[in-house]
Design an enzyme around this catalytic site. Sequence first.
Site, mmCIF file in Angstrom:
data_model
loop_
_atom_site.group_PDB
_atom_site.id
_atom_site.type_symbol
_atom_site.label_atom_id
_atom_site.label_comp_id
_atom_site.label_asym_id
_atom_site.label_seq_id
_atom_site.Cartn_x
_atom_site.Cartn_y
_atom_site.Cartn_z
ATOM 1 N N LYS A 170 0.772 -1.153 0.049
ATOM 2 C CA LYS A 170 0.131 0.021 -0.043
ATOM 3 C C LYS A 170 0.846 1.219 -0.031
ATOM 4 C CE LYS A 170 -2.498 1.837 4.055
ATOM 5 N NZ LYS A 170 -1.704 2.929 4.403
ATOM 6 N N LYS A 173 7.559 0.706 1.063
ATOM 7 C CA LYS A 173 8.296 -0.073 -0.248
ATOM 8 C C LYS A 173 9.485 0.623 -0.615
ATOM 9 C CE LYS A 173 4.645 1.050 -2.798
ATOM 10 N NZ LYS A 173 3.749 1.812 -1.566
ATOM 11 N N LYS A 208 4.839 8.358 -8.262
ATOM 12 C CA LYS A 208 5.508 9.220 -7.287
ATOM 13 C C LYS A 208 7.092 9.412 -7.686
ATOM 14 C CE LYS A 208 5.199 7.973 -2.859
ATOM 15 N NZ LYS A 208 5.448 7.748 -1.632
HETATM 16 P P1 ADP Z 1 6.174 3.893 -0.170
HETATM 17 O O1 ADP Z 1 7.287 3.709 -1.183
HETATM 18 O O2 ADP Z 1 5.536 2.367 0.169
HETATM 19 O O3 ADP Z 1 5.343 4.723 -0.480
HETATM 20 P P2 ADP Z 1 8.234 5.235 1.605
HETATM 21 O O4 ADP Z 1 9.396 4.087 1.436
HETATM 22 O O5 ADP Z 1 8.442 6.557 0.713
HETATM 23 O O6 ADP Z 1 6.905 4.360 1.339
HETATM 24 O O7 ADP Z 1 8.206 5.434 2.978
HETATM 25 C C1 ADP Z 1 7.112 6.240 3.711
HETATM 26 C C2 ADP Z 1 7.841 6.974 4.824
HETATM 27 O O8 ADP Z 1 7.960 6.006 6.075
HETATM 28 C C3 ADP Z 1 9.131 7.429 4.584
HETATM 29 O O9 ADP Z 1 9.198 8.960 5.159
HETATM 30 C C4 ADP Z 1 10.213 6.743 5.197
HETATM 31 O O10 ADP Z 1 11.401 7.112 5.626
HETATM 32 C C5 ADP Z 1 9.334 6.222 6.435
HETATM 33 N N1 ADP Z 1 9.698 4.880 6.802
HETATM 34 C C6 ADP Z 1 9.801 3.556 6.244
HETATM 35 N N2 ADP Z 1 9.990 2.498 6.878
HETATM 36 C C7 ADP Z 1 10.254 3.002 8.027
HETATM 37 C C8 ADP Z 1 10.512 2.379 9.262
HETATM 38 N N3 ADP Z 1 10.628 1.015 9.337
HETATM 39 N N4 ADP Z 1 10.645 2.973 10.331
HETATM 40 C C9 ADP Z 1 10.516 4.584 10.284
HETATM 41 N N5 ADP Z 1 10.237 5.049 9.275
HETATM 42 C C10 ADP Z 1 9.821 4.291 8.079
HETATM 43 MG MG MG Z 2 7.665 4.558 -2.812
#
Ligand code: ADP
Ligand code: MG
Length: 290
Positions: free
Chosen positions: A8, A13, A39
């Site tokens: 999600k 991810k 994105k």
């Molecule tokens: P997605 O790619 O699924 O949209 P992101 O990888 O961009 O999500 O992560 C969304 C936010 O959550 C980012 O700010 C990231 O730094 C934070 N984040 C991801 N995993 C963790 C974690 N294990 N602990 C703290 N923050 C996290």
């Molecule tokens: Mg992403």
Amino acid sequence: MKLAVYGKGGIGKSTTSCNISVALSKRNKRVLQIGCDPKHDSTFTLTGFLIPTIIDTLQSKDYHYEDIWPEDVIYTGYAGVDCVEAGGPPAGAGCGGYVVGETVKLLKELNAFDEYDIILFDVLGDVVCGGFAAPLNYADYCIIVTDNGFDALFAANRISASVREKARTHSLRLAGLIGNRTAQRDLIDKYIDNIPIPVLEVLPLIEEIRVSRVKGKTLFEISEVDNSLSYICDYYLNIADQIITSPEGVVPKEAADRELFSLLSDFYLTKVKDTSSAINPEEEMSLVVI
Ligand code: ADP
Ligand code: MG
């Protein structure tokens, strides 16, 4: 080997993908990460900036593939991980599957698609229409990132259904779930008790991971200067080591929506009875909707 990481929106991810890519590179694999989320920030913590997307590059060259060089679209990031951003279809028009198809077509033209030991597609999974499921056509394995909440598990269940569907025509397996940003895994366990799927790793919420995104660096790069953070890299190395062994994985048999609502909401209701503070308001809302 080709991997497709789904989950999600906002679940982690891209953060997880970038760190797994570096972990695989540390294990001497040649890795390409392809961001397939409109994105287009998938590879940000590898390169430290937002690289041009394939779709933007194709548009600027009037779709003349022969005018595009590998260095126009492939950027080498931290630890030698190569990075590509597919980009998004025009908002409200076009199709994510078309974008992924064009990306793979261009990489094949550039002789880059079969150059790598591992190609990792980072794909959003809120909507698993045929378009966003397209990377599964190229993948040997799917990996799903989820937290311990209803929405992410609902998305995971939809992604599992897509894996089952695609596995009918080629040898795709679901390698497993990665629990992310959660100290608890009771709801994840409840789900996999009913829908057996391996759990590759569960990462808690770690402030340094959140900050790494802002800094545009993976945990591996950050822990070069702060060795006390190398324990975080171990989570990602553990996932990489499991991937390298070509795990058996599963072809999941997803739950029907109604079954899933009752499975996870029964559990919620028991939790509400047990500890009234164990449920957050957003989760409570999804119960009201049910
Ligand atoms: P997605 O790619 O699924 O949209 P992101 O990888 O961009 O999500 O992560 C969304 C936010 O959550 C980012 O700010 C990231 O730094 C934070 N984040 C991801 N995993 C963790 C974690 N294990 N602990 C703290 N923050 C996290
Ligand atoms: Mg992403």
